[in-house]
Scaffold this active site. Structure first.
Site, PDB file in Angstrom:
ATOM      1  CB  CYS A   1      73.445  49.548  22.261  1.00  0.00           C
ATOM      2  SG  CYS A   1      72.486  50.907  21.584  1.00  0.00           S
TER       3      CYS A   1
ATOM      4  CG  ASP B   1      63.706  61.791  25.437  1.00  0.00           C
ATOM      5  OD1 ASP B   1      64.625  61.828  24.600  1.00  0.00           O
ATOM      6  OD2 ASP B   1      63.891  61.861  26.671  1.00  0.00           O
TER       7      ASP B   1
ATOM      8  CG  HIS C   1      74.423  49.717  17.176  1.00  0.00           C
ATOM      9  ND1 HIS C   1      73.922  50.260  18.338  1.00  0.00           N
ATOM     10  CD2 HIS C   1      75.702  50.149  17.065  1.00  0.00           C
ATOM     11  CE1 HIS C   1      74.871  50.991  18.916  1.00  0.00           C
ATOM     12  NE2 HIS C   1      75.954  50.942  18.164  1.00  0.00           N
TER      13      HIS C   1
ATOM     14  CG  ASN D   1      72.012  66.203  20.390  1.00  0.00           C
ATOM     15  OD1 ASN D   1      72.045  67.300  19.859  1.00  0.00           O
ATOM     16  ND2 ASN D   1      71.113  65.888  21.333  1.00  0.00           N
TER      17      ASN D   1
ATOM     18  CG  HIS E   1      69.229  59.289  19.379  1.00  0.00           C
ATOM     19  ND1 HIS E   1      70.474  58.805  19.691  1.00  0.00           N
ATOM     20  CD2 HIS E   1      69.085  60.431  20.099  1.00  0.00           C
ATOM     21  CE1 HIS E   1      71.053  59.607  20.556  1.00  0.00           C
ATOM     22  NE2 HIS E   1      70.240  60.616  20.817  1.00  0.00           N
TER      23      HIS E   1
HETATM   24  P1  AMP Z   1      71.030  62.380  23.273  1.00  0.00           P
HETATM   25  O1  AMP Z   1      71.369  63.157  24.499  1.00  0.00           O
HETATM   26  O2  AMP Z   1      70.873  63.220  22.030  1.00  0.00           O
HETATM   27  O3  AMP Z   1      72.000  61.216  23.075  1.00  0.00           O
HETATM   28  O4  AMP Z   1      69.583  61.769  23.492  1.00  0.00           O
HETATM   29  C1  AMP Z   1      69.354  60.622  24.241  1.00  0.00           C
HETATM   30  C2  AMP Z   1      67.944  60.720  24.719  1.00  0.00           C
HETATM   31  O5  AMP Z   1      67.550  59.459  25.177  1.00  0.00           O
HETATM   32  C3  AMP Z   1      67.725  61.702  25.867  1.00  0.00           C
HETATM   33  O6  AMP Z   1      66.814  62.719  25.458  1.00  0.00           O
HETATM   34  C4  AMP Z   1      67.168  60.837  26.983  1.00  0.00           C
HETATM   35  O7  AMP Z   1      66.165  61.483  27.729  1.00  0.00           O
HETATM   36  C5  AMP Z   1      66.629  59.652  26.220  1.00  0.00           C
HETATM   37  N1  AMP Z   1      66.526  58.414  26.963  1.00  0.00           N
HETATM   38  C6  AMP Z   1      67.486  57.848  27.738  1.00  0.00           C
HETATM   39  N2  AMP Z   1      67.038  56.672  28.241  1.00  0.00           N
HETATM   40  C7  AMP Z   1      65.783  56.508  27.772  1.00  0.00           C
HETATM   41  C8  AMP Z   1      64.782  55.485  27.944  1.00  0.00           C
HETATM   42  N3  AMP Z   1      65.000  54.399  28.698  1.00  0.00           N
HETATM   43  N4  AMP Z   1      63.589  55.654  27.325  1.00  0.00           N
HETATM   44  C9  AMP Z   1      63.359  56.759  26.568  1.00  0.00           C
HETATM   45  N5  AMP Z   1      64.258  57.733  26.342  1.00  0.00           N
HETATM   46  C10 AMP Z   1      65.449  57.606  26.958  1.00  0.00           C
END
Ligand code: AMP
Length: 114
Positions: free
Chosen positions: A4, A30, A46, A87, A100
């Site tokens: 994860c 983000d 988790h 989401n 999240h």
């Molecule tokens: P979701 O699409 O609601 O599952 O949100 C996942 C979020 O995680 C997205 O907005 C991505 O930009 C963010 N994300 C993915 N990888 C990383 C990372 N390594 N550091 C910070 N945010 C991340």
């Protein structure tokens, strides 16, 4: 959980920009911000997403929502307002399967939620 992404961020195996942390919650910026302030609040335990929660997660959820408010305060969002989004599943475009909360603000957000 082994594979994860967000568990790896909590463990420090993948770098992140921390905004807030307590016993139950970690909050970080983000990587692809959708607003001037875009912070992710995640439980250290988790949980796959909203559909994976039950009564045993009540304390975790409360800690996450309290942390969203704390992040909004730390980021100076409380006066003008902010949005909290989680989401869940394919139709909501959940891309990381660790619960999240997106905390978004810093400019006028649109009325369109869908
Ligand atoms: P979701 O699409 O609601 O599952 O949100 C996942 C979020 O995680 C997205 O907005 C991505 O930009 C963010 N994300 C993915 N990888 C990383 C990372 N390594 N550091 C910070 N945010 C991340």
């Amino acid at each position: 959980m082994n594979n994860c992404l967000f568990c790896k961020i909590i463990a420090g195996d993948i770098p992140s920009t921390k905004v807030y942390e307590d016993e139950k919650v970690y909050a970080f910026r983000d990587i692809n911000p959708q607003a001037p302030t875009h912070v992710l609040v995640i439980p250290k335990q988790h949980v796959t997403g909203m559909s994976g929660i039950d009564e045993a997660d009540d304390a975790t959820l409360a800690a996450c929502l309290r942390a969203c408010k704390k992040v909004a305060e730390l980021e100076g969002l409380t006066e003008n307002g902010f949005r909290v989004v989680s989401n869940c599943g394919d139709h909501a475009c959940q891309s990381v399967h660790h619960l999240h909360f997106h905390v978004l603000g810093g400019h006028q957000l649109t009325e369109n939620m869908a």
